[in-house]
Design a protein around this motif. Structure first.
Motif, PDB file in Angstrom:
ATOM      1  N   UNK A 190      46.160  44.443  30.095  1.00  0.00           N
ATOM      2  CA  UNK A 190      47.561  44.831  30.240  1.00  0.00           C
ATOM      3  C   UNK A 190      47.720  46.034  31.154  1.00  0.00           C
ATOM      4  N   UNK A 191      46.700  46.871  31.217  1.00  0.00           N
ATOM      5  CA  UNK A 191      46.807  48.118  31.979  1.00  0.00           C
ATOM      6  C   UNK A 191      46.608  47.930  33.460  1.00  0.00           C
ATOM      7  N   UNK A 192      45.857  46.892  33.850  1.00  0.00           N
ATOM      8  CA  UNK A 192      45.594  46.707  35.274  1.00  0.00           C
ATOM      9  C   UNK A 192      45.203  45.272  35.560  1.00  0.00           C
ATOM     10  N   UNK A 193      45.332  44.909  36.831  1.00  0.00           N
ATOM     11  CA  UNK A 193      44.862  43.608  37.316  1.00  0.00           C
ATOM     12  C   UNK A 193      43.595  43.840  38.114  1.00  0.00           C
ATOM     13  N   UNK A 194      42.504  43.199  37.731  1.00  0.00           N
ATOM     14  CA  UNK A 194      41.253  43.293  38.480  1.00  0.00           C
ATOM     15  C   UNK A 194      41.382  42.398  39.712  1.00  0.00           C
ATOM     16  N   UNK A 195      41.602  43.030  40.869  1.00  0.00           N
ATOM     17  CA  UNK A 195      41.879  42.289  42.101  1.00  0.00           C
ATOM     18  C   UNK A 195      40.616  41.689  42.693  1.00  0.00           C
ATOM     19  N   UNK A 196      39.545  42.498  42.739  1.00  0.00           N
ATOM     20  CA  UNK A 196      38.326  42.023  43.399  1.00  0.00           C
ATOM     21  C   UNK A 196      37.137  42.860  42.921  1.00  0.00           C
ATOM     22  N   UNK A 197      35.971  42.249  42.908  1.00  0.00           N
ATOM     23  CA  UNK A 197      34.740  42.967  42.604  1.00  0.00           C
ATOM     24  C   UNK A 197      33.710  42.720  43.699  1.00  0.00           C
TER      25      UNK A 197
END
Length: 272
Positions: free
Chosen positions: A251-258
Motif C-alpha cells: 500500500x505504501x509504494x509500487x515496486x516499479x523495477x528491480x
C-alpha cells in the motif's frame, strides 16, 4: 597533459541540469548525495568501454577522492535485466558529502593537475565513442545500515525503484523503518552486507516513473534470493505477520523495477 576547457564545458553541460533542484527532502539533509549515470555499451564493446573507465577516468576519480571533491566512485555492470531491449547495461555511481559538492565535481585546480596523456579533445572523443550516456540522476540518502560506507563495497547490489504516491512519503518511510530492522538481522547473520534508502532529487517532475530507491548489498550472489522471510521476521520482532508487512508495504509504494548490479571497480575514501 591537463584537461582543458573542452572537458570543463562537457562537465558544465552535465551539471547544468542540477541548477533547478527541488529542495532536498528533510530526511536527507546532511546525508550523502549520490549521482547515478546509466550507460549503454554496444555489443562487443565492453572491453573498450572498460578501458576508458578504468584507464582514463579512474585516475581522475582517484584524484577527486584524494582531494576531497568526492567520497567515492563505483563502476557496475548490470547483470539483470539484460538483453538487447534494455536501455542500459553499465552504471557509474559517485558519492558526495553534500548537495553543494555536486555543483563543481571537477574543479579547475584538479583538472589542471590531473588529466589524460592525450589531448582533451581526443580524451572526450574516446569517452563518447565508448558508450551512450542514457540518463543521469541525483539522489539524497535517507538512511543506511550500517551507517557510512563499508571498508570494501559489496560485490552485488539489488537496486529496487519505488513509486510513492503524492503525500505518501511519511507512510512509506515508516514502512522502510520496519524493513531496516529486518535488514539489521540479516547483516548480523552475514547474509546481507548493507542497505540504504534514497530519494530522487533530480530529474524533477511527478511523471518520472519512480521517486525512491533501495539498495541491498550482497557479498554472495546466492544471498540475493536466499531470504528465509519467516525466520528473519521473527528475529526482527516487528509484532506483525508476514502478510501484514507485505500488505502495508504494497500500500505504501509500487515496486516499479528491480535490477542487479555487479561491482567492476571502485575508488573510495577510507571509511571514518
Amino acid at each position: 597533459m591537463r584537461i582543458n576547457r573542452t572537458v570543463g564545458l562537457v562537465t558544465a553541460v552535465l551539471v547544468a541540469g542540477f541548477s533547478f533542484a527541488r529542495p532536498i527532502p528533510a530526511a536527507a539533509q546532511g546525508q550523502a548525495i549520490v549521482t547515478v549515470d546509466y550507460m549503454k555499451v554496444a555489443p562487443g564493446q565492453d572491453d573498450a568501454y572498460l578501458q576508458v573507465e578504468q584507464k582514463m577516468w579512474k585516475p581522475i576519480h582517484e584524484a577527486r577522492v584524494k582531494a576531497g571533491n568526492a567520497l567515492g566512485w563505483y563502476l557496475y555492470r548490470v547483470d539483470s535485466p539484460s538483453g538487447t531491449l534494455v536501455d542500459h547495461n553499465y552504471v557509474t555511481v559517485a558519492i558526495y558529502s553534500s548537495f553543494e559538492a555536486t555543483e563543481n565535481p571537477f574543479p579547475n585546480e584538479l583538472r589542471a593537475t590531473t588529466g589524460p596523456a592525450q589531448s582533451a579533445a581526443e580524451f572526450m572523443k574516446k569517452t563518447l565513442a565508448s558508450r551512450d550516456l542514457v540518463r543521469s540522476e541525483l539522489w539524497g540518502t535517507i538512511t543506511t545500515t550500517p551507517e557510512g560506507p563499508l571498508a570494501k563495497p559489496a560485490r552485488f547490489l539489488n537496486v529496487e525503484y519505488m513509486k510513492v504516491p503524492t503525500g505518501g512519503d511519511a507512510a512509506y518511510l515508516e514502512i522502510e523503518k520496519l524493513w531496516k530492522k529486518m535488514h539489521d538481522v540479516r547483516i548480523k547473520e552475514g547474509t546481507l552486507a548493507n542497505w540504504g534508502v534514497y530519494s530522487r532529487i533530480l530529474p524533477r517532475g511527478s511523471d518520472y516513473p519512480y521517486n525512491y530507491a533501495t539498495a541491498n548489498g550482497y557479498s554472495q550472489y546466492k544471498d540475493i534470493f536466499g531470504l528465509d522471510f519467516p525466520a528473519v521476521l521473527q528475529k526482527a520482532s516487528l509484532g506483525m505477520s508476514a502478510n501484514d508487512l507485505a500488505e502495508r508495504t504494497g500500500k505504501a509504494r509500487d515496486l516499479v523495477r528491480g535490477e542487479v548490479w555487479e561491482l567492476i571497480d571502485y575508488v573510495q575514501a577510507p571509511p571514518k
